[in-house]
Design a protein around this motif. Structure first.
Motif, PDB file in Angstrom:
ATOM      1  N   HIS A   1       0.830  -1.269  -0.128  1.00  0.00           N
ATOM      2  CA  HIS A   1      -0.104   0.002  -0.059  1.00  0.00           C
ATOM      3  C   HIS A   1       0.808   1.231  -0.018  1.00  0.00           C
ATOM      4  O   HIS A   1       1.771   1.544   0.840  1.00  0.00           O
TER       5      HIS A   1
ATOM      6  N   GLU B   1     -12.731  -4.298   8.129  1.00  0.00           N
ATOM      7  CA  GLU B   1     -12.620  -3.661   6.857  1.00  0.00           C
ATOM      8  C   GLU B   1     -12.056  -2.346   6.607  1.00  0.00           C
ATOM      9  O   GLU B   1     -11.155  -1.719   5.673  1.00  0.00           O
TER      10      GLU B   1
ATOM     11  N   SER C   1      -8.130  -2.574   6.678  1.00  0.00           N
ATOM     12  CA  SER C   1      -7.795  -2.783   5.675  1.00  0.00           C
ATOM     13  C   SER C   1      -7.283  -1.865   4.547  1.00  0.00           C
ATOM     14  O   SER C   1      -6.738  -2.207   3.476  1.00  0.00           O
ATOM     15  N   ARG C   2      -7.641  -0.526   4.856  1.00  0.00           N
ATOM     16  CA  ARG C   2      -7.539   0.505   4.018  1.00  0.00           C
ATOM     17  C   ARG C   2      -6.693   1.469   4.683  1.00  0.00           C
ATOM     18  O   ARG C   2      -7.440   2.435   5.328  1.00  0.00           O
TER      19      ARG C   2
ATOM     20  N   GLY D   1      -4.693   3.915   4.315  1.00  0.00           N
ATOM     21  CA  GLY D   1      -4.483   5.296   3.680  1.00  0.00           C
ATOM     22  C   GLY D   1      -5.174   6.353   4.963  1.00  0.00           C
ATOM     23  O   GLY D   1      -5.888   6.170   5.668  1.00  0.00           O
TER      24      GLY D   1
ATOM     25  N   ASN E   1      -6.960   9.111   6.556  1.00  0.00           N
ATOM     26  CA  ASN E   1      -8.147   9.398   6.336  1.00  0.00           C
ATOM     27  C   ASN E   1      -8.972   9.788   7.543  1.00  0.00           C
ATOM     28  O   ASN E   1      -9.968   9.813   8.021  1.00  0.00           O
TER      29      ASN E   1
ATOM     30  N   TRP F   1     -11.193   6.418  12.124  1.00  0.00           N
ATOM     31  CA  TRP F   1     -10.801   4.896  12.433  1.00  0.00           C
ATOM     32  C   TRP F   1     -10.641   4.718  13.898  1.00  0.00           C
ATOM     33  O   TRP F   1     -10.886   3.794  14.337  1.00  0.00           O
TER      34      TRP F   1
END
Length: 128
Positions: A8, A68, A71-72, A74, A76, A80
């Motif tokens: 990533h 989920e 798993s991202r 980046g 943001n 989170w």
């Protein structure tokens, strides 16, 4: 084979081993809670297991969402963190409920919930 998280572009956003541990624990917990709820639903004395079924269902949902979201990796913002904190809270509540029952599936679920809460708490600690 390399972990896909290592490919990533924003991989430096998180400590990858702790991130992977939290994703894996949340995924395991979601699956375990789903099975526990279903086992309670199909077992004897379902009426006495309503709270357990409800908490396991809620825990499975928040754990799936947490896996989920994590798993991202980046950047943001900090939203989170709220998801991970909610996951920890529900996992702890579910672990407490499941550990109060003698069924093997409830005991396994309680352990999966504790493991998930611990992995998520560790992730929060290294992300500060």
């Amino acid at each position: 084979m390399d972990d896909i998280l290592s490919t990533h572009p924003a991989k430096d956003t998180f400590d990858l081993p702790q991130l992977r541990a939290a994703i894996d624990a949340a995924s395991r917990c979601a699956s375990t809670c789903g099975t526990c709820a279903d086992s309670c639903l199909h077992g004897d004395h379902v009426e006495g297991m309503v709270r357990c079924i409800d908490l396991c269902t809620q825990c499975a949902a928040i754990c799936r969402t947490t896996a989920e979201i994590l798993s991202r990796p980046g950047p943001n913002g900090d939203s989170w963190r709220s998801v991970v904190e909610a996951c920890i809270a529900v996992c702890r509540e579910c672990a407490k409920e499941c550990s109060s029952h003698e069924h093997d599936h409830c005991q396994q679920c309680a352990q999966a919930c504790r493991d998930c809460a611990d992995a998520c708490q560790t992730l929060l600690g290294v992300a500060d």
